[in-house]
Each structure stands twice: as C-alpha cells, then as structure tokens.
Scaffold this motif. Structure first.
Motif, PDB file in Angstrom:
ATOM      1  N   MET A  12       0.620  -0.867  -0.040  1.00  0.00           N
ATOM      2  CA  MET A  12       0.232  -0.131  -0.172  1.00  0.00           C
ATOM      3  C   MET A  12       0.555   1.414  -0.237  1.00  0.00           C
ATOM      4  O   MET A  12       0.454   2.804  -0.413  1.00  0.00           O
ATOM      5  CB  MET A  12      -0.870  -0.280   1.523  1.00  0.00           C
ATOM      6  CG  MET A  12      -1.836   1.234   1.264  1.00  0.00           C
ATOM      7  SD  MET A  12      -2.741   1.083  -0.174  1.00  0.00           S
ATOM      8  CE  MET A  12      -4.241  -0.165   0.701  1.00  0.00           C
ATOM      9  N   GLU A  13       2.129   0.884   0.891  1.00  0.00           N
ATOM     10  CA  GLU A  13       2.931   2.857   0.967  1.00  0.00           C
ATOM     11  C   GLU A  13       3.932   2.462  -0.241  1.00  0.00           C
ATOM     12  O   GLU A  13       3.739   3.613  -1.106  1.00  0.00           O
ATOM     13  CB  GLU A  13       3.886   2.629   1.871  1.00  0.00           C
ATOM     14  CG  GLU A  13       2.963   1.855   3.150  1.00  0.00           C
ATOM     15  CD  GLU A  13       4.491   1.687   4.065  1.00  0.00           C
ATOM     16  OE1 GLU A  13       4.119   2.699   5.371  1.00  0.00           O
ATOM     17  OE2 GLU A  13       5.080   1.278   3.827  1.00  0.00           O
ATOM     18  N   LEU A  14       4.471   1.036  -1.090  1.00  0.00           N
ATOM     19  CA  LEU A  14       4.433   1.879  -2.421  1.00  0.00           C
ATOM     20  C   LEU A  14       3.779   2.181  -3.732  1.00  0.00           C
ATOM     21  O   LEU A  14       4.134   2.786  -3.840  1.00  0.00           O
ATOM     22  CB  LEU A  14       4.763   0.628  -2.416  1.00  0.00           C
ATOM     23  CG  LEU A  14       6.241  -0.035  -2.221  1.00  0.00           C
ATOM     24  CD1 LEU A  14       6.710  -1.961  -2.073  1.00  0.00           C
ATOM     25  CD2 LEU A  14       7.591   0.444  -2.073  1.00  0.00           C
ATOM     26  N   LEU A  15       2.490   1.589  -3.312  1.00  0.00           N
ATOM     27  CA  LEU A  15       1.774   2.530  -4.408  1.00  0.00           C
ATOM     28  C   LEU A  15       1.530   3.325  -4.254  1.00  0.00           C
ATOM     29  O   LEU A  15       0.725   4.113  -4.818  1.00  0.00           O
ATOM     30  CB  LEU A  15      -0.155   1.152  -4.172  1.00  0.00           C
ATOM     31  CG  LEU A  15      -1.216   1.617  -5.235  1.00  0.00           C
ATOM     32  CD1 LEU A  15      -0.767   1.936  -6.805  1.00  0.00           C
ATOM     33  CD2 LEU A  15      -1.924   0.894  -5.007  1.00  0.00           C
ATOM     34  N   ALA A  16       1.381   4.202  -2.731  1.00  0.00           N
ATOM     35  CA  ALA A  16       0.406   4.878  -2.862  1.00  0.00           C
ATOM     36  C   ALA A  16       1.868   6.199  -3.026  1.00  0.00           C
ATOM     37  O   ALA A  16       1.589   7.212  -3.490  1.00  0.00           O
ATOM     38  CB  ALA A  16       0.334   5.545  -1.176  1.00  0.00           C
ATOM     39  N   ILE A  42       9.211   5.743  -8.362  1.00  0.00           N
ATOM     40  CA  ILE A  42       8.832   4.928  -8.347  1.00  0.00           C
ATOM     41  C   ILE A  42       7.841   3.969  -9.498  1.00  0.00           C
ATOM     42  O   ILE A  42       6.911   5.185 -10.242  1.00  0.00           O
ATOM     43  CB  ILE A  42       7.957   3.766  -7.382  1.00  0.00           C
ATOM     44  CG1 ILE A  42       8.801   3.914  -5.649  1.00  0.00           C
ATOM     45  CG2 ILE A  42       7.475   2.728  -7.487  1.00  0.00           C
ATOM     46  CD1 ILE A  42       7.647   2.942  -4.429  1.00  0.00           C
ATOM     47  N   ARG A  43       7.828   3.339 -10.630  1.00  0.00           N
ATOM     48  CA  ARG A  43       7.613   2.383 -11.539  1.00  0.00           C
ATOM     49  C   ARG A  43       6.975   1.426 -11.667  1.00  0.00           C
ATOM     50  O   ARG A  43       6.182   0.910 -12.206  1.00  0.00           O
ATOM     51  CB  ARG A  43       8.590   2.747 -13.643  1.00  0.00           C
ATOM     52  CG  ARG A  43       9.813   3.978 -13.289  1.00  0.00           C
ATOM     53  CD  ARG A  43       8.309   5.317 -14.096  1.00  0.00           C
ATOM     54  NE  ARG A  43       8.784   6.270 -13.534  1.00  0.00           N
ATOM     55  CZ  ARG A  43       8.431   7.739 -13.474  1.00  0.00           C
ATOM     56  NH1 ARG A  43       6.877   6.990 -13.565  1.00  0.00           N
ATOM     57  NH2 ARG A  43       9.034   8.564 -13.935  1.00  0.00           N
ATOM     58  N   ALA A  44       7.631   0.259 -11.192  1.00  0.00           N
ATOM     59  CA  ALA A  44       6.537  -0.440 -10.659  1.00  0.00           C
ATOM     60  C   ALA A  44       7.347  -1.447  -9.978  1.00  0.00           C
ATOM     61  O   ALA A  44       8.083  -1.285  -8.875  1.00  0.00           O
ATOM     62  CB  ALA A  44       6.815  -1.538 -12.048  1.00  0.00           C
ATOM     63  N   TYR A  45       6.134  -2.047  -8.575  1.00  0.00           N
ATOM     64  CA  TYR A  45       6.809  -2.862  -7.949  1.00  0.00           C
ATOM     65  C   TYR A  45       6.139  -4.570  -8.006  1.00  0.00           C
ATOM     66  O   TYR A  45       5.003  -4.535  -8.535  1.00  0.00           O
ATOM     67  CB  TYR A  45       6.724  -2.351  -6.875  1.00  0.00           C
ATOM     68  CG  TYR A  45       4.910  -2.176  -6.162  1.00  0.00           C
ATOM     69  CD1 TYR A  45       4.977  -3.252  -5.566  1.00  0.00           C
ATOM     70  CD2 TYR A  45       4.508  -1.379  -6.841  1.00  0.00           C
ATOM     71  CE1 TYR A  45       2.951  -2.545  -5.377  1.00  0.00           C
ATOM     72  CE2 TYR A  45       3.489  -0.850  -6.174  1.00  0.00           C
ATOM     73  CZ  TYR A  45       2.322  -1.883  -5.703  1.00  0.00           C
ATOM     74  OH  TYR A  45       0.717  -1.633  -4.891  1.00  0.00           O
ATOM     75  N   THR A  46       6.710  -5.139  -7.372  1.00  0.00           N
ATOM     76  CA  THR A  46       5.976  -6.947  -7.087  1.00  0.00           C
ATOM     77  C   THR A  46       6.553  -7.366  -5.352  1.00  0.00           C
ATOM     78  O   THR A  46       6.862  -6.256  -5.202  1.00  0.00           O
ATOM     79  CB  THR A  46       6.810  -7.789  -8.337  1.00  0.00           C
ATOM     80  OG1 THR A  46       8.270  -8.047  -7.593  1.00  0.00           O
ATOM     81  CG2 THR A  46       7.088  -7.217  -9.814  1.00  0.00           C
TER      82      THR A  46
END
Length: 72
Positions: A12-16, A42-46
């Motif tokens: 959630m923090e990475l998405l925000a 941040i362009r993408a995360y998994t």
C-alpha cells in the motif's frame, strides 16, 4: 543535520508513492546507510522487487525511503 524520512514497507505504501510520483531513495538494509539511488520515482513493484529508473531493487535487501518535501 538530522533527516526524517518515511520507510516504505507495505504494498500500500509503495502504491501510494508510485501514484503520487514522489522521489524515493534506495538504501542497503545492511546498516551501512549506503545510498544506491539518491532519488527516483517508483515505476513498478512486485512482492520481490521495486523498479526505479529502469533498475530493479530487491525488497529483501534494500530499503525504500521518501524524504519530506522541503518548505517553500
């Protein structure tokens, strides 16, 4: 000078952070405080990695931080 920063840990923090396009720095979790990426969006995360400026960083090895915006 003391720095106050927010460590991004959850999805959630990475998405925000990705949606708000804040500058994120990448630091090794080993305690050396070595900054690998001074600031990028941040362009993408998994579940395993975070991509910033075309490079992927392991979430197990790296810490992702955002610094508060400086007052205008």
């Amino acid at each position: 000078m003391d720095y106050i920063y927010k460590v991004l840990e959850s999805d959630m923090e990475l998405l925000a952070a990705a949606l708000s396009e804040v500058q994120v720095s990448v630091v090794l979790k080993d305690g050396t405080e070595e900054v690998l990426e001074p600031g990028g969006q941040i362009r993408a995360y998994t579940a395993k990695s975070v991509r910033i400026r075309g490079l992927s960083y392991s979430r197990d090895v790296h810490e992702f931080r955002i610094l508060p915006a400086e007052p205008r």
